[in-house]
Design a protein around this motif. Structure first.
Motif, short mmCIF file in Angstrom:
data_model
loop_
_atom_site.label_atom_id
_atom_site.label_comp_id
_atom_site.label_asym_id
_atom_site.label_seq_id
_atom_site.Cartn_x
_atom_site.Cartn_y
_atom_site.Cartn_z
N CYS A 22 77.28 -3.22 39.90
CA CYS A 22 77.45 -3.30 38.45
C CYS A 22 76.26 -3.95 37.75
O CYS A 22 75.83 -3.49 36.69
CB CYS A 22 78.73 -4.04 38.10
SG CYS A 22 80.19 -3.21 38.75
N MET A 23 75.73 -5.02 38.31
CA MET A 23 74.60 -5.69 37.68
C MET A 23 73.41 -4.74 37.64
O MET A 23 72.74 -4.63 36.61
CB MET A 23 74.26 -6.98 38.44
CG MET A 23 73.30 -7.90 37.73
SD MET A 23 71.56 -7.41 37.70
CE MET A 23 71.24 -7.13 39.42
N LEU A 24 73.17 -4.05 38.72
CA LEU A 24 72.07 -3.10 38.78
C LEU A 24 72.30 -1.96 37.78
O LEU A 24 71.39 -1.59 37.02
CB LEU A 24 71.94 -2.54 40.20
CG LEU A 24 70.84 -1.52 40.44
CD1 LEU A 24 69.49 -2.06 40.04
CD2 LEU A 24 70.83 -1.13 41.91
N ARG A 25 73.50 -1.42 37.74
CA ARG A 25 73.84 -0.35 36.81
C ARG A 25 73.59 -0.77 35.37
O ARG A 25 72.99 -0.04 34.59
CB ARG A 25 75.31 0.03 36.98
CG ARG A 25 75.80 1.09 36.00
CD ARG A 25 77.30 1.05 35.85
NE ARG A 25 77.72 -0.24 35.27
CZ ARG A 25 78.88 -0.82 35.52
NH1 ARG A 25 79.76 -0.27 36.33
NH2 ARG A 25 79.18 -1.99 34.97
N ASP A 26 74.00 -1.98 35.02
CA ASP A 26 73.93 -2.44 33.63
C ASP A 26 72.54 -2.90 33.21
O ASP A 26 72.27 -3.01 32.02
CB ASP A 26 74.92 -3.58 33.41
CG ASP A 26 76.37 -3.14 33.58
OD1 ASP A 26 76.64 -1.92 33.53
OD2 ASP A 26 77.22 -4.02 33.79
N ASN A 27 71.67 -3.19 34.17
CA ASN A 27 70.35 -3.74 33.85
C ASN A 27 69.22 -2.93 34.46
O ASN A 27 68.11 -3.45 34.64
CB ASN A 27 70.27 -5.19 34.35
CG ASN A 27 71.30 -6.06 33.68
OD1 ASN A 27 71.17 -6.40 32.52
ND2 ASN A 27 72.34 -6.40 34.40
N MET A 28 69.48 -1.68 34.77
CA MET A 28 68.52 -0.83 35.48
C MET A 28 67.15 -0.81 34.82
O MET A 28 66.13 -1.06 35.47
CB MET A 28 69.08 0.59 35.59
CG MET A 28 68.17 1.57 36.30
SD MET A 28 68.25 1.50 38.07
CE MET A 28 69.95 1.88 38.37
N SER A 29 67.07 -0.52 33.54
CA SER A 29 65.77 -0.40 32.86
C SER A 29 64.99 -1.70 32.92
O SER A 29 63.80 -1.70 33.25
CB SER A 29 65.97 0.02 31.41
OG SER A 29 66.52 1.30 31.35
N GLU A 30 65.65 -2.78 32.59
CA GLU A 30 64.98 -4.09 32.59
C GLU A 30 64.47 -4.44 33.99
O GLU A 30 63.33 -4.89 34.16
CB GLU A 30 65.95 -5.16 32.10
CG GLU A 30 65.38 -6.54 32.12
CD GLU A 30 66.41 -7.61 31.74
OE1 GLU A 30 66.13 -8.78 32.02
OE2 GLU A 30 67.46 -7.26 31.19
N LEU A 31 65.30 -4.24 35.00
CA LEU A 31 64.91 -4.57 36.37
C LEU A 31 63.76 -3.70 36.85
O LEU A 31 62.83 -4.18 37.51
CB LEU A 31 66.11 -4.45 37.31
CG LEU A 31 67.22 -5.47 37.09
CD1 LEU A 31 68.45 -5.10 37.90
CD2 LEU A 31 66.74 -6.87 37.43
N MET A 32 63.80 -2.41 36.52
CA MET A 32 62.73 -1.51 36.94
C MET A 32 61.42 -1.88 36.24
O MET A 32 60.35 -1.82 36.85
CB MET A 32 63.11 -0.06 36.66
CG MET A 32 64.29 0.42 37.50
SD MET A 32 64.05 0.19 39.27
CE MET A 32 63.15 1.67 39.62
N ASN A 33 61.50 -2.28 34.97
CA ASN A 33 60.30 -2.72 34.26
C ASN A 33 59.72 -3.97 34.90
O ASN A 33 58.51 -4.09 35.07
CB ASN A 33 60.60 -2.97 32.78
CG ASN A 33 60.82 -1.68 32.01
OD1 ASN A 33 60.40 -0.61 32.42
ND2 ASN A 33 61.52 -1.79 30.89
N MET A 34 60.58 -4.92 35.26
CA MET A 34 60.12 -6.14 35.92
C MET A 34 59.45 -5.81 37.24
O MET A 34 58.40 -6.37 37.57
CB MET A 34 61.31 -7.09 36.15
CG MET A 34 61.83 -7.73 34.89
SD MET A 34 63.35 -8.67 35.16
CE MET A 34 62.79 -9.96 36.25
N ALA A 35 60.06 -4.91 38.02
CA ALA A 35 59.50 -4.53 39.31
C ALA A 35 58.15 -3.85 39.15
O ALA A 35 57.21 -4.09 39.93
CB ALA A 35 60.48 -3.61 40.05
#
Length: 64
Positions: A22-35
């Motif tokens: 769920c956390m990954l689903r809800d924050n996918m764009s932000e996390l991918m940008n950080m990565a």
């Protein structure tokens, strides 16, 4: 800010939903940008994403 979702982004969100990440689903764009900013290797990316999911689950567990 409105963002057009790529088909692959939608597929990734759907997969995260099926896996109950769920956390990954809800924050996918932000996390991918950080990565991307951190220039993570594929292994580092997986570790980063799994770590974020685990951290959120721990926070949720403590709240309960």
């Amino acid at each position: 800010m409105t963002e057009i979702m790529r088909e692959t982004d939608k597929q990734l969100k759907d997969m995260a939903e099926r896996l109950r990440l769920c956390m990954l689903r809800d924050n996918m764009s932000e996390l991918m940008n950080m990565a991307t900013e951190r220039r993570l290797s594929p292994r580092e990316l997986l570790m980063f994403l799994f770590n974020k999911e685990i951290e959120q689950r721990e926070i949720n567990r403590i709240k309960l």
